[in-house]
Scaffold this active site. Sequence first.
Site, PDB file in Angstrom:
ATOM      1  N   HIS A 110       1.051  -0.796  -0.386  1.00  0.00           N
ATOM      2  CA  HIS A 110      -0.217   0.097   0.110  1.00  0.00           C
ATOM      3  C   HIS A 110       1.220   1.194   0.120  1.00  0.00           C
ATOM      4  O   HIS A 110       0.765   1.797   0.278  1.00  0.00           O
ATOM      5  CB  HIS A 110      -1.151   0.289   1.163  1.00  0.00           C
ATOM      6  N   ARG A 146      -7.664   6.727   4.060  1.00  0.00           N
ATOM      7  CA  ARG A 146      -6.094   6.491   2.744  1.00  0.00           C
ATOM      8  C   ARG A 146      -6.254   5.716   1.988  1.00  0.00           C
ATOM      9  O   ARG A 146      -6.983   4.248   2.279  1.00  0.00           O
ATOM     10  CB  ARG A 146      -4.571   6.542   3.366  1.00  0.00           C
ATOM     11  N   ASN A 182     -10.223  -2.629   2.369  1.00  0.00           N
ATOM     12  CA  ASN A 182      -9.717  -3.012   1.176  1.00  0.00           C
ATOM     13  C   ASN A 182     -11.180  -2.918   0.400  1.00  0.00           C
ATOM     14  O   ASN A 182     -12.086  -2.647   0.990  1.00  0.00           O
ATOM     15  CB  ASN A 182      -9.456  -4.454   0.889  1.00  0.00           C
ATOM     16  N   HIS A 374      -3.854   0.565  12.047  1.00  0.00           N
ATOM     17  CA  HIS A 374      -3.655  -0.239  13.001  1.00  0.00           C
ATOM     18  C   HIS A 374      -5.114  -1.154  13.155  1.00  0.00           C
ATOM     19  O   HIS A 374      -6.436  -0.124  13.953  1.00  0.00           O
ATOM     20  CB  HIS A 374      -2.774  -0.162  13.731  1.00  0.00           C
ATOM     21  N   TYR A 397       0.486  -3.904  12.218  1.00  0.00           N
ATOM     22  CA  TYR A 397       0.705  -2.489  12.125  1.00  0.00           C
ATOM     23  C   TYR A 397       1.115  -1.938  12.964  1.00  0.00           C
ATOM     24  O   TYR A 397       2.343  -0.866  12.341  1.00  0.00           O
ATOM     25  CB  TYR A 397      -1.105  -2.024  11.773  1.00  0.00           C
TER      26      TYR A 397
HETATM   27 FE1  HDD Z   1      -2.817  -4.443   5.325  1.00  0.00          FE
HETATM   28  C1  HDD Z   1      -0.908  -1.847   5.431  1.00  0.00           C
HETATM   29  C2  HDD Z   1      -5.336  -3.655   4.183  1.00  0.00           C
HETATM   30  C3  HDD Z   1      -4.251  -7.752   5.499  1.00  0.00           C
HETATM   31  C4  HDD Z   1       0.356  -5.870   6.642  1.00  0.00           C
HETATM   32  N1  HDD Z   1      -3.326  -2.922   4.845  1.00  0.00           N
HETATM   33  C5  HDD Z   1      -2.571  -1.874   4.729  1.00  0.00           C
HETATM   34  C6  HDD Z   1      -3.071  -1.136   4.491  1.00  0.00           C
HETATM   35  C7  HDD Z   1      -4.240  -1.037   3.656  1.00  0.00           C
HETATM   36  C8  HDD Z   1      -4.385  -3.189   4.621  1.00  0.00           C
HETATM   37  C9  HDD Z   1      -5.646  -0.169   3.830  1.00  0.00           C
HETATM   38  C10 HDD Z   1      -2.674   0.585   4.040  1.00  0.00           C
HETATM   39  C11 HDD Z   1      -3.100   1.766   5.400  1.00  0.00           C
HETATM   40  C12 HDD Z   1      -2.908   3.034   4.690  1.00  0.00           C
HETATM   41  O1  HDD Z   1      -3.216   3.752   3.846  1.00  0.00           O
HETATM   42  O2  HDD Z   1      -2.042   3.840   5.217  1.00  0.00           O
HETATM   43  N2  HDD Z   1      -4.478  -5.477   4.771  1.00  0.00           N
HETATM   44  C13 HDD Z   1      -5.211  -5.267   4.793  1.00  0.00           C
HETATM   45  C14 HDD Z   1      -6.521  -6.085   4.292  1.00  0.00           C
HETATM   46  C15 HDD Z   1      -6.303  -6.867   4.503  1.00  0.00           C
HETATM   47  C16 HDD Z   1      -4.797  -6.961   5.236  1.00  0.00           C
HETATM   48  C17 HDD Z   1      -8.186  -5.357   4.176  1.00  0.00           C
HETATM   49  C18 HDD Z   1      -6.774  -8.432   5.063  1.00  0.00           C
HETATM   50  C19 HDD Z   1      -8.257  -8.229   5.460  1.00  0.00           C
HETATM   51  N3  HDD Z   1      -1.469  -6.336   5.495  1.00  0.00           N
HETATM   52  C20 HDD Z   1      -2.770  -7.123   5.973  1.00  0.00           C
HETATM   53  C21 HDD Z   1      -2.155  -9.101   6.844  1.00  0.00           C
HETATM   54  C22 HDD Z   1      -0.799  -7.641   7.513  1.00  0.00           C
HETATM   55  C23 HDD Z   1      -0.799  -6.828   6.792  1.00  0.00           C
HETATM   56  C24 HDD Z   1      -2.362 -10.096   7.154  1.00  0.00           C
HETATM   57  C25 HDD Z   1       0.530  -8.894   8.105  1.00  0.00           C
HETATM   58  C26 HDD Z   1       0.790 -10.215   8.458  1.00  0.00           C
HETATM   59  N4  HDD Z   1      -0.927  -4.015   6.013  1.00  0.00           N
HETATM   60  C27 HDD Z   1       0.387  -4.916   6.846  1.00  0.00           C
HETATM   61  C28 HDD Z   1       1.867  -3.633   7.063  1.00  0.00           C
HETATM   62  C29 HDD Z   1       1.038  -2.467   6.147  1.00  0.00           C
HETATM   63  C30 HDD Z   1      -0.587  -2.754   5.721  1.00  0.00           C
HETATM   64  C31 HDD Z   1       2.423  -4.094   6.768  1.00  0.00           C
HETATM   65  C32 HDD Z   1       1.940  -1.772   5.428  1.00  0.00           C
HETATM   66  C33 HDD Z   1       2.081  -0.122   5.850  1.00  0.00           C
HETATM   67  C34 HDD Z   1       1.305  -0.422   7.055  1.00  0.00           C
HETATM   68  O3  HDD Z   1       0.548  -1.387   7.670  1.00  0.00           O
HETATM   69  O4  HDD Z   1       0.926   0.713   7.787  1.00  0.00           O
HETATM   70  O5  HDD Z   1       1.711  -3.734   7.962  1.00  0.00           O
END
Ligand code: HDD
Length: 723
Positions: A110, A146, A182, A374, A397
């Site tokens: 993202h 966002r 999402n 988060h 997160y």
């Molecule tokens: Fe995630 C970012 C949505 C599963 C780990 N995720 C992130 C963002 C969105 C989602 C919209 C961007 C937030 C922003 O604009 O800053 N993610 C989802 C959805 C999931 C999902 C809808 C499942 C239903 N995500 C998921 C899993 C993991 C992560 C299973 C790790 C085990 N996601 C992250 C992250 C991010 C992230 C690496 C990257 C940047 C952040 O968190 O802030 O932690």
Amino acid sequence: MTNPKENIPGAPSVQTPKLEEPTEPRKPVPPKPDQHGPELVSPTGTPTGEPEGSRAQAGDYLTTAQGGRLADTNHSLKAGRRGPTLLQDHHLREKITHFDHERIPERVVHARGAGAHGVFESYGTGTGLSKAGFLAAGVETPVFVRFSTVVGSRGSADAVRDTRGFAVKFYTDEGTFDLVGNNIPVFFIQDAIKFPDVVHAAKPHPDREIPQAQSAHDTFWDFVSLHTEAQAHTIWFMADRGIPRSFRMMEGFGVHTFRLINEEGKSTLVKFHWKPAQGVHSLVWEEAQIVNGMDPDFHRRDLADAIESGNYPSWELGVQVFPDTDDEMFEGIDLLDPTKFVPEELAPVQMLGRMTLNANPKNYFAEVEQVAFHPGHLVPGIDVTNDPLLQGRLFSYLDTQISRLGGPNFGQLPINRPHAPVNDMLRDGMHQSADYIGVAPYKPNSLDGGCPFHAGADAGAFIDFPQPVESAAKVRANPASFSDHYSQATLFYRSLSATEQAHVVEAYTFELGKCYEQVIRERQLAALANIDAGLCSEVATGLGLSAPEPEQEPTSEATSPAVSQIGGTWPVAGRVIGIVTDAGSDPQRVLEARDAIAAAGMLALLVAPVGGTLQGTSEPVQRTYASARSVEFDALLLATSAGAGSETGQHIPIDERVKVMVAEAFRHAKAIGGWGSTQDVLKAAGVDVDAEGIVQGNPDEVVPALATLLERHRIWQRFATQA
Ligand code: HDD
């Protein structure tokens, strides 16, 4: 300006003309009316009362980071005009050092996103389900949203085929609530432990770092064809949802099942939905590809322009409601499996309130880049379930923000500051900026009078829902229902209209056609055979392969018409119509049409052969034949005179670029209207003048006719397969 070589004997004297800089101090350019920054609350969450602009960029004179006024920021301090540069130049070192550290690690997923401020107004319809204060009747809560793509880097294009993030931060009086969702209601994987795998597979190949922001490559299809639980999500973004027309025209989903707790302590299971007032609409694939070259910032620009023009996008927040039963199932669907959705026909979405985005960020880095979401940011009345994907997210997160934002105090950044008072016992660490008082940041204490105290539920504390935990052995295993990987992919595909199904076939054929490894294509075809035999055989034909037999036949005939994007009618406010003019256009009619378009809440952009003003008027044109392309318009209005039967009597040849614009708009099933030489232009572009969605007449007839056509988004009948 001094000649840089003036001290070199014999060097020619160079006179460089220069635009003069203003010399009188003046206030910095104020934010535009559509922009505002985060609320001015202190790191501990209390309103600061600081006047707008007092935090930074204040005062007339340029200063160092320490507030010292500067006499010169254009030359480094040198021993003589020809150097060397002196180490004592503290301003040079401060400026370059700060610059060297301007970039922070982009989000691992993202990374590419766009944001906006807004407000959530609650209807009060959720109070029986949840005691969350922001869901009480009439409560208004500031929000920051966002939107993002998942796979691409921060500088990648907007209109790529991908899932979109839809993350909302509610600054409630009871603390911050983040709904990090999402635009697709199901996810790739069932267990968070697989997240690094799916992301590594989707990211560019590690050896050449190609392709950027694409799933059309071997490693992605290798993974999803082997890890078949990913098939349910993949088919959603192979469908039109993978290339939205606009962030404003996307649904949002919380994906997981959450738990709402009411005043009586009763728990209800829910899935969150965002329903856009603008309808759910997509680009067509060729259009998306052109957009990415023409305007890589297409979605970001669309969001900012809409807000700037006062065309505020809005969504209703709703929930599907399920009884909290021991088995956590609903109509045979496992509510803990995030690769499953519950069709709206089985559980209608009940609306809780409306979110309106009404302000653009003032500074993208400070707000959109530094905002930290988060799923563990919860408020009393909203709790989590045991969905194994959500459980892992609750760890990930917080952890990621520490490396991304440089330490554990990211919550003190203005965009992340809660609007509820903060009274924590967290101390020190990188970038600490809170003005803490007291000597006893530990509990229990007597030195600070025992403060701060624990709160009970009656004082608004978050009380974890006392869900009984199954007495079982520790295992690394899924519930049996998680092994159904295909039924919902089948249900989704069969719920689409014929046109949408054709797009899915084209998308798989394109993506698999970009794979090099034959074995990967064949393995994905085997997965498609389990989804739908027709889908599989059409993709196989496109790839020049034979369709395999399914390992298992779909057993259910179930469909969910609600997942199709075709069929409804939607408000046209904010739609963009390009008015194509030329040297012989009647300015009166052009302006009449422009005003009628504006009166219908849409945006008209005047396209002319060259820049400047519309022929015979002082009205500026917004696009030229060189800068315009059909993809930025939802419909075209041809106000041309060029062609065989020129209205002015004088023959103007039809410009090739106009022909391209018209042919593309027609191919992408867009409405086209016009008067004057419209017929000639259409014929020259190879367009059937009698086709559906072509309207001719005066502006007072054509503009309303176009608006009616736009309510359905496209002229679906134009696609070979009928909707
Ligand atoms: Fe995630 C970012 C949505 C599963 C780990 N995720 C992130 C963002 C969105 C989602 C919209 C961007 C937030 C922003 O604009 O800053 N993610 C989802 C959805 C999931 C999902 C809808 C499942 C239903 N995500 C998921 C899993 C993991 C992560 C299973 C790790 C085990 N996601 C992250 C992250 C991010 C992230 C690496 C990257 C940047 C952040 O968190 O802030 O932690």
